[in-house]
Write a protein that holds these residues in place. Structure first.
Motif, PDB file in Angstrom:
ATOM      1  N   VAL A   1       0.841  -1.206   0.000  1.00 29.53           N
ATOM      2  CA  VAL A   1       0.000   0.000   0.000  1.00 29.53           C
ATOM      3  C   VAL A   1       0.870   1.248   0.000  1.00 29.53           C
ATOM      4  O   VAL A   1       0.633   2.193  -0.768  1.00 29.53           O
ATOM      5  N   ALA A   2       1.897   1.262   0.843  1.00 28.31           N
ATOM      6  CA  ALA A   2       2.778   2.421   0.919  1.00 28.31           C
ATOM      7  C   ALA A   2       3.535   2.642  -0.386  1.00 28.31           C
ATOM      8  O   ALA A   2       3.687   3.785  -0.835  1.00 28.31           O
ATOM      9  N   SER A   3       3.983   1.563  -1.020  1.00 26.53           N
ATOM     10  CA  SER A   3       4.725   1.708  -2.276  1.00 26.53           C
ATOM     11  C   SER A   3       3.825   2.228  -3.386  1.00 26.53           C
ATOM     12  O   SER A   3       4.260   3.012  -4.231  1.00 26.53           O
ATOM     13  N   HIS A   4       2.553   1.826  -3.381  1.00 27.32           N
ATOM     14  CA  HIS A   4       1.611   2.349  -4.366  1.00 27.32           C
ATOM     15  C   HIS A   4       1.382   3.844  -4.143  1.00 27.32           C
ATOM     16  O   HIS A   4       1.306   4.625  -5.103  1.00 27.32           O
ATOM     17  N   ASP A   5       1.260   4.234  -2.863  1.00 28.98           N
ATOM     18  CA  ASP A   5       1.106   5.663  -2.549  1.00 28.98           C
ATOM     19  C   ASP A   5       2.303   6.461  -3.079  1.00 28.98           C
ATOM     20  O   ASP A   5       2.144   7.540  -3.646  1.00 28.98           O
ATOM     21  N   GLN A   6       3.496   5.908  -2.873  1.00 29.49           N
ATOM     22  CA  GLN A   6       4.708   6.599  -3.316  1.00 29.49           C
ATOM     23  C   GLN A   6       4.760   6.704  -4.841  1.00 29.49           C
ATOM     24  O   GLN A   6       5.172   7.730  -5.383  1.00 29.49           O
ATOM     25  N   LEU A   7       4.323   5.650  -5.516  1.00 30.05           N
ATOM     26  CA  LEU A   7       4.326   5.673  -6.978  1.00 30.05           C
ATOM     27  C   LEU A   7       3.344   6.717  -7.510  1.00 30.05           C
ATOM     28  O   LEU A   7       3.678   7.484  -8.417  1.00 30.05           O
ATOM     29  N   ILE A   8       2.162   6.766  -6.946  1.00 34.68           N
ATOM     30  CA  ILE A   8       1.166   7.754  -7.370  1.00 34.68           C
ATOM     31  C   ILE A   8       1.676   9.169  -7.122  1.00 34.68           C
ATOM     32  O   ILE A   8       1.535  10.064  -7.966  1.00 34.68           O
ATOM     33  N   ALA A   9       2.296   9.373  -5.958  1.00 37.12           N
ATOM     34  CA  ALA A   9       2.855  10.689  -5.642  1.00 37.12           C
ATOM     35  C   ALA A   9       3.960  11.067  -6.620  1.00 37.12           C
ATOM     36  O   ALA A   9       4.071  12.235  -7.032  1.00 37.12           O
ATOM     37  N   ALA A  10       4.772  10.095  -7.019  1.00 38.29           N
ATOM     38  CA  ALA A  10       5.854  10.360  -7.969  1.00 38.29           C
ATOM     39  C   ALA A  10       5.292  10.744  -9.336  1.00 38.29           C
ATOM     40  O   ALA A  10       5.812  11.647 -10.008  1.00 38.29           O
ATOM     41  N   TYR A  11       4.203  10.084  -9.746  1.00 36.05           N
ATOM     42  CA  TYR A  11       3.551  10.462 -11.001  1.00 36.05           C
ATOM     43  C   TYR A  11       3.029  11.894 -10.916  1.00 36.05           C
ATOM     44  O   TYR A  11       3.186  12.688 -11.850  1.00 36.05           O
ATOM     45  N   ARG A  12       2.403  12.223  -9.803  1.00 34.86           N
ATOM     46  CA  ARG A  12       1.837  13.571  -9.643  1.00 34.86           C
ATOM     47  C   ARG A  12       2.932  14.641  -9.673  1.00 34.86           C
ATOM     48  O   ARG A  12       2.724  15.741 -10.185  1.00 34.86           O
ATOM     49  N   ALA A  13       4.083  14.314  -9.106  1.00 36.85           N
ATOM     50  CA  ALA A  13       5.189  15.271  -9.046  1.00 36.85           C
ATOM     51  C   ALA A  13       6.012  15.276 -10.323  1.00 36.85           C
ATOM     52  O   ALA A  13       6.942  16.074 -10.454  1.00 36.85           O
ATOM     53  N   ASP A  14       5.684  14.394 -11.256  1.00 32.84           N
ATOM     54  CA  ASP A  14       6.438  14.257 -12.506  1.00 32.84           C
ATOM     55  C   ASP A  14       7.916  14.014 -12.208  1.00 32.84           C
ATOM     56  O   ASP A  14       8.803  14.596 -12.838  1.00 32.84           O
ATOM     57  N   ASP A  15       8.162  13.146 -11.207  1.00 29.18           N
ATOM     58  CA  ASP A  15       9.518  12.834 -10.757  1.00 29.18           C
ATOM     59  C   ASP A  15       9.882  11.443 -11.270  1.00 29.18           C
ATOM     60  O   ASP A  15       9.553  10.427 -10.649  1.00 29.18           O
ATOM     61  N   ARG A  16      10.576  11.388 -12.406  1.00 26.84           N
ATOM     62  CA  ARG A  16      10.891  10.103 -13.033  1.00 26.84           C
ATOM     63  C   ARG A  16      11.810   9.247 -12.152  1.00 26.84           C
ATOM     64  O   ARG A  16      11.656   8.026 -12.099  1.00 26.84           O
ATOM     65  N   ASP A  17      12.749   9.871 -11.458  1.00 24.07           N
ATOM     66  CA  ASP A  17      13.637   9.104 -10.582  1.00 24.07           C
ATOM     67  C   ASP A  17      12.838   8.441  -9.457  1.00 24.07           C
ATOM     68  O   ASP A  17      13.093   7.283  -9.100  1.00 24.07           O
ATOM     69  N   ALA A  18      11.887   9.177  -8.909  1.00 24.59           N
ATOM     70  CA  ALA A  18      11.052   8.624  -7.842  1.00 24.59           C
ATOM     71  C   ALA A  18      10.156   7.512  -8.369  1.00 24.59           C
ATOM     72  O   ALA A  18       9.875   6.539  -7.665  1.00 24.59           O
ATOM     73  N   VAL A  19       9.705   7.640  -9.615  1.00 23.64           N
ATOM     74  CA  VAL A  19       8.909   6.582 -10.241  1.00 23.64           C
ATOM     75  C   VAL A  19       9.719   5.297 -10.329  1.00 23.64           C
ATOM     76  O   VAL A  19       9.230   4.209  -9.993  1.00 23.64           O
ATOM     77  N   VAL A  20      10.955   5.420 -10.755  1.00 19.36           N
ATOM     78  CA  VAL A  20      11.826   4.244 -10.872  1.00 19.36           C
ATOM     79  C   VAL A  20      12.078   3.629  -9.499  1.00 19.36           C
ATOM     80  O   VAL A  20      11.996   2.405  -9.324  1.00 19.36           O
ATOM     81  N   ARG A  21      12.376   4.471  -8.502  1.00 28.26           N
ATOM     82  CA  ARG A  21      12.649   3.956  -7.158  1.00 28.26           C
ATOM     83  C   ARG A  21      11.438   3.224  -6.583  1.00 28.26           C
ATOM     84  O   ARG A  21      11.563   2.130  -6.021  1.00 28.26           O
ATOM     85  N   ALA A  22      10.269   3.824  -6.719  1.00 26.46           N
ATOM     86  CA  ALA A  22       9.054   3.219  -6.164  1.00 26.46           C
ATOM     87  C   ALA A  22       8.731   1.909  -6.861  1.00 26.46           C
ATOM     88  O   ALA A  22       8.252   0.953  -6.225  1.00 26.46           O
ATOM     89  N   THR A  23       8.983   1.848  -8.159  1.00 25.08           N
ATOM     90  CA  THR A  23       8.698   0.623  -8.913  1.00 25.08           C
ATOM     91  C   THR A  23       9.679  -0.481  -8.543  1.00 25.08           C
ATOM     92  O   THR A  23       9.281  -1.616  -8.253  1.00 25.08           O
ATOM     93  N   ARG A  24      10.963  -0.163  -8.532  1.00 21.31           N
ATOM     94  CA  ARG A  24      11.965  -1.187  -8.217  1.00 21.31           C
ATOM     95  C   ARG A  24      11.813  -1.698  -6.790  1.00 21.31           C
ATOM     96  O   ARG A  24      12.075  -2.881  -6.510  1.00 21.31           O
ATOM     97  N   ALA A  25      11.418  -0.831  -5.881  1.00 20.89           N
ATOM     98  CA  ALA A  25      11.310  -1.217  -4.467  1.00 20.89           C
ATOM     99  C   ALA A  25      10.345  -2.377  -4.271  1.00 20.89           C
ATOM    100  O   ALA A  25      10.566  -3.250  -3.428  1.00 20.89           O
ATOM    101  N   GLN A  26       9.280  -2.418  -5.066  1.00 17.96           N
ATOM    102  CA  GLN A  26       8.299  -3.487  -4.925  1.00 17.96           C
ATOM    103  C   GLN A  26       8.916  -4.846  -5.244  1.00 17.96           C
ATOM    104  O   GLN A  26       8.633  -5.842  -4.572  1.00 17.96           O
ATOM    105  N   PHE A  27       9.777  -4.886  -6.249  1.00 22.76           N
ATOM    106  CA  PHE A  27      10.369  -6.159  -6.657  1.00 22.76           C
ATOM    107  C   PHE A  27      11.561  -6.530  -5.773  1.00 22.76           C
ATOM    108  O   PHE A  27      11.816  -7.712  -5.539  1.00 22.76           O
ATOM    109  N   THR A  28      12.272  -5.533  -5.271  1.00 26.85           N
ATOM    110  CA  THR A  28      13.349  -5.795  -4.313  1.00 26.85           C
ATOM    111  C   THR A  28      12.782  -6.415  -3.050  1.00 26.85           C
ATOM    112  O   THR A  28      13.323  -7.388  -2.507  1.00 26.85           O
ATOM    113  N   ASP A  29      11.672  -5.860  -2.589  1.00 24.20           N
ATOM    114  CA  ASP A  29      11.012  -6.393  -1.398  1.00 24.20           C
ATOM    115  C   ASP A  29      10.463  -7.796  -1.684  1.00 24.20           C
ATOM    116  O   ASP A  29      10.603  -8.711  -0.866  1.00 24.20           O
TER     117      ASP A  29
END
Length: 230
Positions: free
Chosen positions: A186-214
């Protein structure tokens, strides 16, 4: 705030009901990926059919599918035997999912609309409610729905299909039963949505990779505890 009750009509589409053989294959795949059925074990068609309350036919079809995936092998006159599942296999499966998911997420970041982000928020609220209620079946369904809606935003349907194909090897029941994993999801999805809203591509990558690392860390730990790699 988007609530579970505020389901958008455009998300009110029924997903295709999988064929019975697909459901049996998904069950066996999850059993193999969690070492509930271990390498070297035989999968008996009659026993499996009785356990699942189905006829032998969908079990036979499921085993043919798993044989094509290299998860079981046919031993002459003995039936189907589970093949080895190495640590490298697990790492590769999550690496591949992560690489495809990042590619899709970056494409989504370029075109996602406010309406689509609201849809994702609704999906995540549904997951949040399921996690809070410790409802394993609802958690599985809500997590799948979030990623289905998310991946359909991206152009390039074939790439999303490849991700879905690889994701079949992720044992959803194991994760859905893990309360900590649910909260992290749930938290990682929140972070991904926030990254999309902020147009922060680096944050999008981090939030996406974190799900698979976990995900790979949790599954690897579980398999280590089963002793299949001892």
């Amino acid at each position: 705030m988007v609530t579970v009750a505020d389901r958008p009509e455009r998300l009110n589409r029924l997903r295709r009901r999988p064929q019975l053989s697909e459901e049996v294959a998904a069950h066996l795949r999850a059993q193999i990926m969690t070492a509930a059925i271990r390498p070297g074990d035989y999968v008996r068609m009659d026993e499996t059919a009785e356990q699942l309350g189905v006829s032998v036919t969908p079990v036979r079809e499921a085993l043919l599918t798993l044989r094509g995936e290299g998860m079981v092998a046919l031993a002459p006159h003995r039936g189907y035997v589970v093949t080895d599942l190495s640590r490298l296999d697990v790492e590769d499966l999550f690496w591949l999912q992560g690489e495809i998911a990042v590619k899709l997420a970056l494409r989504i970041s370029e075109i996602v609309t406010a309406e689509q982000l609201a849809d994702l928020e609704w999906c995540n609220q549904r997951l949040r409610a399921a996690v809070a209620g410790h409802d394993v079946a609802a958690i599985q369904d809500a997590e799948f729905e979030f990623h289905r809606v998310h991946n359909h935003i991206a152009p390039g349907a074939k790439l999303a299909w490849f991700l879905l194909s690889v994701a079949r090897y992720t044992p959803a029941p194991l994760y859905a039963a893990d309360q900590e994993w649910g909260e992290v999801a749930v938290a990682s999805h929140d972070q991904l949505i926030a990254a999309y809203r902020a147009d922060d591509r680096d944050a999008v990558v981090r939030a996406t990779r974190a799900q698979f690392t976990d995900g790979v860390a949790r599954l690897t730990k579980h398999l280590e505890q089963t002793g299949i790699w001892d």
